[in-house]
Design a protein around this motif. Structure first.
Motif, short mmCIF file in Angstrom:
data_model
loop_
_atom_site.label_atom_id
_atom_site.label_comp_id
_atom_site.label_asym_id
_atom_site.label_seq_id
_atom_site.Cartn_x
_atom_site.Cartn_y
_atom_site.Cartn_z
N TYR A 88 0.83 -1.21 0.00
CA TYR A 88 0.00 0.00 0.00
C TYR A 88 0.86 1.26 0.00
O TYR A 88 0.64 2.18 -0.81
N LEU A 92 1.19 4.23 -2.93
CA LEU A 92 0.99 5.64 -2.61
C LEU A 92 2.27 6.44 -2.91
O LEU A 92 2.21 7.50 -3.55
N ILE A 134 0.31 6.50 10.57
CA ILE A 134 -0.74 6.08 9.63
C ILE A 134 -2.10 6.19 10.30
O ILE A 134 -3.07 6.69 9.70
N SER A 139 -6.98 11.50 6.61
CA SER A 139 -7.31 11.32 5.20
C SER A 139 -6.09 10.77 4.48
O SER A 139 -4.96 10.87 4.96
N GLU A 140 -6.33 10.19 3.32
CA GLU A 140 -5.21 9.66 2.53
C GLU A 140 -4.31 10.78 2.05
O GLU A 140 -3.10 10.60 1.93
N LEU A 143 -1.75 11.46 4.76
CA LEU A 143 -0.67 10.49 4.74
C LEU A 143 0.24 10.72 3.53
O LEU A 143 1.47 10.67 3.65
N ALA A 144 -0.35 11.01 2.39
CA ALA A 144 0.43 11.28 1.19
C ALA A 144 1.30 12.51 1.36
O ALA A 144 2.41 12.58 0.81
N ASN A 284 -11.04 9.43 0.10
CA ASN A 284 -10.08 8.42 0.52
C ASN A 284 -10.28 7.15 -0.30
O ASN A 284 -11.41 6.79 -0.64
N SER A 285 -9.19 6.47 -0.58
CA SER A 285 -9.31 5.18 -1.27
C SER A 285 -9.79 4.13 -0.28
O SER A 285 -9.63 4.26 0.94
N ASP A 287 -8.50 1.21 0.07
CA ASP A 287 -7.34 0.57 0.70
C ASP A 287 -6.80 1.39 1.86
O ASP A 287 -6.30 0.81 2.84
N PHE A 288 -6.87 2.71 1.79
CA PHE A 288 -6.42 3.54 2.91
C PHE A 288 -7.24 3.21 4.16
O PHE A 288 -6.69 3.03 5.25
N LYS A 292 -5.82 1.14 7.64
CA LYS A 292 -5.96 1.67 8.99
C LYS A 292 -6.69 0.65 9.88
O LYS A 292 -6.31 0.44 11.04
#
Length: 504
Positions: A88, A92, A134, A139-140, A143-144, A284-285, A287-288, A292
């Motif tokens: 993952y 990203l 994480i 939100s993704e 993290l990005a 958000n995806s 997978d994100f 989590k």
């Protein structure tokens, strides 16, 4: 949000007690080899046009980073050997890195099981992320933003440029400073002693220089976020939240703030840059959210994890139900409640999530119940849909091995290693396959590659020597073993010569 318990000193790096020796040696090597040259500065920021001109070569950076990474895998107890989390983060991170201007840079992302909020970049493109960070990302895009920031530290060769600057001072003093900073994670009094011992000015110079790098990484990170299609306000919201948290708990601030100084000037500059860009909301995806939930399901006692997710479902404390169902399924599986996990998996399937994380969970549940054939039936089509997912390839190989379908497992490992020729885990699986087939020479040869690609040169050589003594193998196979052994012994002699030249 749980209060972090420690800081991770040395610019851009989280240092863990058991890693100190492993990290200090590469640091000494880099200091000894780094030449005396400082990139020009303009407007308080390092000159971006001179990034590729630093004498701390990218090849040397990669070697140092690889050495430290190998030690982390082998010796660091908090290293989380979880292909799904790495898959993952790699997706990203590579989405962001694809937008880097200039020379191509390889990145490798990994996870440490640590509740503190931290992430760090090592030389050569190795980027570590704590599970606590994480979980803290709301939100993704948040993290990005951290990954984009760390990627920018790597692409701008900040650590190499720091070394080049510090090389202008006395190496003995710099090493004393490095020892003090490395030791500070577990014993802050050591750093205070170093300050009293005359290292205060050098440590302050390092921090001042790293603040320049922080502003540069902010600016480039925002660009990467925007080009990759993320919400750039994720950087402002995440760092702003860290800043407020740090002010409230000043004596126990998040580790990320200690390694990435947040000044009022830096926050203002970040906010101004973001304000000039158009608003772009990004969902958000799946997978994100699942990643989590997986981390949460692995926290604490298994029964407590089950209770946590059951409470969330009962009280309807979620915005999206599927990740909570996924987390409960994982928690029940971890708790050994296989019938309960099966029921929750059926509930989860109703959401029709097109994520490999659901497939690996379903396959793991089959494996735990002694049904490797059922796991293989799940994983084979999943791997066809998601051929880049390493967790699926490993899982399918494991299932085939457990089901004694050795020819199929071998065919899969051979095909996979053609695409991923440096995958130590797949070489280990291949060695198991050859062992099951009674092919002793090939077993040792594959195990040698597993050791070599894990950074264990001497064990790799020993395995090849065992392969030479194996009673089986044809002329062609033995010739390959002999050639590889000569190659690794030459590499061993080269490394011994380098150590001799350094006086070690």
């Amino acid at each position: 949000m749980a209060a972090p318990t420690d800081g991770k000193p040395l610019f851009g790096a989280a240092i863990i007690p058991s890693m100190r020796k492993a990290l200090l040696l590469p640091l000494m090597i880099s200091l000894a080899l780094a030449p005396v040259q400082l990139p020009a500065l303009a407007d308080g920021l390092p000159d971006l046009g001179e990034v590729a001109q630093v004498d701390f070569s990218p090849m040397l950076e990669r070697r140092i980073g690889m050495s430290v990474m190998n030690d982390i895998r082998l010796k660091e107890p908090s290293y989380l050997d979880d292909p799904e989390l790495e898959d993952y983060l790699s997706r990203l991170g590579k989405r962001l890195a694809a937008n880097v201007d200039g020379a191509r840079q390889d990145f490798e992302f990994f996870v440490l099981k640590d509740s503190s909020l931290n992430a760090f970049a090592m030389p050569g493109g190795y980027i570590g992320v704590h599970t606590g960070l994480i979980l803290a990302a709301e939100s993704e895009s948040e993290l990005a933003s951290v990954l984009g920031h760390e990627i920018s530290h790597v692409t701008q060769h900040h650590l190499a440029r720091l070394m080049n600057k510090q090389q202008q001072g006395q190496i003995a003093s710099l090493l004393a400073m490095a020892v003090a900073i490395l030791a500070a994670r577990s014993n802050p009094d050591i750093t205070q002693g170093a300050l009293v011992g005359g290292q205060a000015a050098m440590i302050q110079n390092q921090l001042n220089y790293s603040r320049d790098f922080e502003r540069e990484a902010d600016r480039l990170g925002i660009q990467l976020l925007e080009k990759a299609g993320f919400d750039i306000r994720g950087m402002g919201s995440f760092f702003g939240r860290l800043d407020k948290y740090g002010r409230v708990y000043e004596s126990n601030a998040p580790g990320y703030l200690r390694t990435h100084p947040l000044t009022t000037e830096r926050i203002s500059d970040m906010e101004n840059r973001i304000a000039m860009r158009p608003y772009h909301q990004v969902p958000n995806s799946t997978d994100f959210l699942l990643i989590k939930a997986k981390i949460q399901a692995q926290e604490g006692a298994p029964s407590d994890a089950v209770t946590t997710f059951e409470h969330l479902l009962k009280e309807r404390k979620f915005s999206i139900e599927a990740p909570v169902r996924y987390g409960l399924t994982r928690a029940r599986l971890r708790n050994g409640d296989y019938p309960g996990a099966e029921r929750e998996l059926q509930n989860l399937r109703q959401f029709k999530l097109a994520s490999p994380l659901v497939d690996t969970l379903a396959a793991e549940l089959r494996m735990k119940q002694g049904d490797p054939a059922g796991a293989a039936r799940i994983l084979r089509p999943a791997l066809a849909r998601h051929p880049q997912e390493r967790a699926l390839a490993y899982g399918l190989t494991e299932a085939l091995l457990e089901d004694h379908r050795l020819d199929e497992a071998l065919k899969l490992t051979i095909s996979d290693l053609q695409s991923y020729p440096s995958d130590a885990r797949m070489y280990r699986l291949q060695a198991r396959t050859y062992s099951g087939q009674g092919k002793i020479l090939l077993q040792h040869r594959s195990q040698a590659e597993a050791y070599y690609h894990s950074g264990q040169l001497m064990p790799a050589i020993e395995q090849l020597m065992l392969a030479q003594k194996a009673p089986d193998g044809d002329f062609f196979e033995r010739s390959k073993v002999d050639a590889r052994l000569r190659e690794l012994k030459a590499k061993q002699a080269e490394e011994m010569q380098e150590r001799k030249a350094r006086g070690q």
